[in-house]
Design a protein around this motif. Structure first.
Motif, PDB file in Angstrom:
ATOM      1  N   HIS A   1       5.692   8.254  -1.045  1.00  0.00           N
ATOM      2  CA  HIS A   1       6.436   7.729   0.097  1.00  0.00           C
ATOM      3  C   HIS A   1       7.718   8.507   0.384  1.00  0.00           C
ATOM      4  O   HIS A   1       8.236   8.446   1.505  1.00  0.00           O
ATOM      5  CB  HIS A   1       6.775   6.251  -0.127  1.00  0.00           C
TER       6      HIS A   1
ATOM      7  N   GLN B   1       1.735   2.757  -9.099  1.00  0.00           N
ATOM      8  CA  GLN B   1       0.962   2.471  -7.888  1.00  0.00           C
ATOM      9  C   GLN B   1      -0.509   2.816  -8.129  1.00  0.00           C
ATOM     10  O   GLN B   1      -0.862   3.989  -8.261  1.00  0.00           O
ATOM     11  CB  GLN B   1       1.502   3.272  -6.694  1.00  0.00           C
TER      12      GLN B   1
ATOM     13  N   TYR C   1      -8.038  -3.948   2.236  1.00  0.00           N
ATOM     14  CA  TYR C   1      -7.190  -3.856   3.421  1.00  0.00           C
ATOM     15  C   TYR C   1      -7.952  -4.449   4.611  1.00  0.00           C
ATOM     16  O   TYR C   1      -9.044  -3.977   4.954  1.00  0.00           O
ATOM     17  CB  TYR C   1      -6.832  -2.398   3.719  1.00  0.00           C
TER      18      TYR C   1
ATOM     19  N   LYS D   1      -3.070  -6.821   2.868  1.00  0.00           N
ATOM     20  CA  LYS D   1      -3.423  -6.041   1.680  1.00  0.00           C
ATOM     21  C   LYS D   1      -3.549  -6.976   0.493  1.00  0.00           C
ATOM     22  O   LYS D   1      -2.612  -7.711   0.166  1.00  0.00           O
ATOM     23  CB  LYS D   1      -2.354  -4.982   1.400  1.00  0.00           C
TER      24      LYS D   1
ATOM     25  N   THR E   1       1.418  -2.957  11.086  1.00  0.00           N
ATOM     26  CA  THR E   1       1.184  -1.521  10.958  1.00  0.00           C
ATOM     27  C   THR E   1       0.476  -0.972  12.189  1.00  0.00           C
ATOM     28  O   THR E   1       0.093  -1.692  13.106  1.00  0.00           O
ATOM     29  CB  THR E   1       0.328  -1.216   9.719  1.00  0.00           C
TER      30      THR E   1
ATOM     31  N   GLU F   1      -0.447   2.387   5.337  1.00  0.00           N
ATOM     32  CA  GLU F   1       0.716   1.498   5.447  1.00  0.00           C
ATOM     33  C   GLU F   1       1.979   2.210   5.913  1.00  0.00           C
ATOM     34  O   GLU F   1       2.872   1.603   6.478  1.00  0.00           O
ATOM     35  CB  GLU F   1       1.014   0.841   4.096  1.00  0.00           C
TER      36      GLU F   1
ATOM     37  N   ASP G   1       4.504   3.261   4.132  1.00  0.00           N
ATOM     38  CA  ASP G   1       5.597   2.524   3.495  1.00  0.00           C
ATOM     39  C   ASP G   1       6.711   3.488   3.095  1.00  0.00           C
ATOM     40  O   ASP G   1       6.458   4.576   2.600  1.00  0.00           O
ATOM     41  CB  ASP G   1       5.069   1.782   2.262  1.00  0.00           C
TER      42      ASP G   1
ATOM     43  N   TYR H   1       1.620   4.853  -0.918  1.00  0.00           N
ATOM     44  CA  TYR H   1       0.603   4.123  -0.166  1.00  0.00           C
ATOM     45  C   TYR H   1      -0.701   4.917  -0.099  1.00  0.00           C
ATOM     46  O   TYR H   1      -0.742   6.116  -0.411  1.00  0.00           O
ATOM     47  CB  TYR H   1       1.101   3.779   1.241  1.00  0.00           C
TER      48      TYR H   1
END
Length: 346
Positions: free
Chosen positions: A62, A225, A232, A266, A283, A312, A314, A319
């Motif tokens: 990100h 992550q 989704y 999500k 989104t 996303e 993010d 993501y």
């Protein structure tokens, strides 16, 4: 969730109002303007084509926007199609003599059904995709002295499922023709464009035996992550514009870009000591269609591609980016239909 729903409603209200305008009444079908469109639906059309479909994923940092991009081993399918009036049928086959690079990119098992329906007023898409077996497409960014001529890092354990449906209304359907660029039972003879709008829905899930982060890239990504087992669910309203550029009445370039907005739900399972969680964010998604070719009264050929890209985006954590694409090239010819296909005279 409430904030996302409110924003979604505020976007929907002006779209409905625009659809009810007297000039652009949603249920009002305008006659084909023959100065812009020539109709060939009464001709029998036969074509040969090649197609390539894909379903890609990427773990994105990100902060740096660096990616670990995974792709299935894409295969070229060859086939033929026939079309007459409202009926159209394409049949494609996977020729092993054409696709023989499993030693380099690994083996992918797939079920990929992608279908598009083009009427005068609507463009609809339906996709059902199940892929198992991916390879890392950009290992040179993380593995020193990687040889691009040798085998790529493969992940036969990565398994994805995606289901999607979308519908677009063509406001200027009396002059603008998607059919001319993608199914060739019409011909656009004068350049024009149209606003497009409609709903969409998609579901995506990814499973694997281990994280998408390879050992050589552990310093580049957040190891906490992990997208395995994540689901989704995305829905909303999309709007955009399409344009057919015609050169000399027969050569054309068609491009449409549609941006969708709406909530994405999500769902993450319990994994690595982290409890399961469900969250919703507002989104966007981008869907594109492009085609170019030659369209004459009896002969046509061209190339077309369509893609949907989502993630996303993010700014606080890594993501999962997802993409779907479908490319096709073809050559065809129109004939006068045999007598048994002609409508019976009353």
């Amino acid at each position: 969730m409430c904030k996302a729903a409110l924003t979604y409603l505020l976007l929907l209200i002006p779209l409905i109002s625009f659809g009810q305008n007297k000039e652009y009444g949603f249920f009002k079908t305008r006659l084909v303007n023959e100065q812009f469109i020539v109709d060939y639906s009464d001709k029998l059309s036969i074509k040969l084509f090649g197609s390539m479909k894909s379903n890609t994923i990427a773990h994105v940092n990100h902060e740096t926007k660096k990616k670990l991009e995974y792709k299935p081993n894409e295969s070229l399918n060859l086939g033929f199609g026939v079309g007459y009036r409202w009926f159209g049928l394409d049949v494609a086959f996977n020729f092993r003599g054409v696709n023989h690079d499993d030693d380099k990119f690994g083996h992918t098992k797939r079920f990929d059904f992608q279908s598009s329906v083009y009427t005068r007023k609507f463009a609809g898409d339906l996709s059902i995709q199940r892929y198992k077996g991916y390879y890392l497409d950009n290992p040179e960014e993380y593995i020193s002295n990687f040889d691009p001529d040798g085998p790529y890092p493969t992940r036969p354990d990565i398994n994805t499922r995606r289901y999607g449906v979308s519908l677009l209304y063509v406001f200027n359907h009396g002059k603008f023709s998607f059919r001319s660029a993608f199914i060739y039972n019409q011909r656009q003879i004068k350049s024009t464009g149209s606003f497009l709008a409609g709903p969409f829905f998609s579901y995506f899930r990814m499973d694997a035996d281990s994280s998408l982060i390879i050992s050589e890239a552990e310093s580049e990504f957040d190891l906490s992550q992990d997208f395995r087992g994540s689901e989704y669910i995305r829905y909303g309203i999309a709007g955009g514009y399409g344009y057919n550029l015609v050169l000399g009445h027969r050569v054309f370039i068609s491009l449409s870009v549609v941006i969708g907005l709406g909530p994405e739900i999500k769902k993450t399972p319990k994994l690595n000591g982290v409890p399961k969680n469900t969250e919703s964010k507002f989104t966007g998604r981008a869907a594109t269609r492009i085609a170019l070719g030659y369209n004459a009264p009896k002969f046509y050929c061209g190339f077309s591609a369509a893609g949907v890209y989502a993630g996303e985006r993010d700014d606080t954590e890594d993501y999962l980016e997802r993409g779907v694409s479908n490319a096709k090239f073809f050559i065809g010819k129109r004939f006068n239909p045999p007598k048994f296909l002609l409508p019976k005279e009353k």
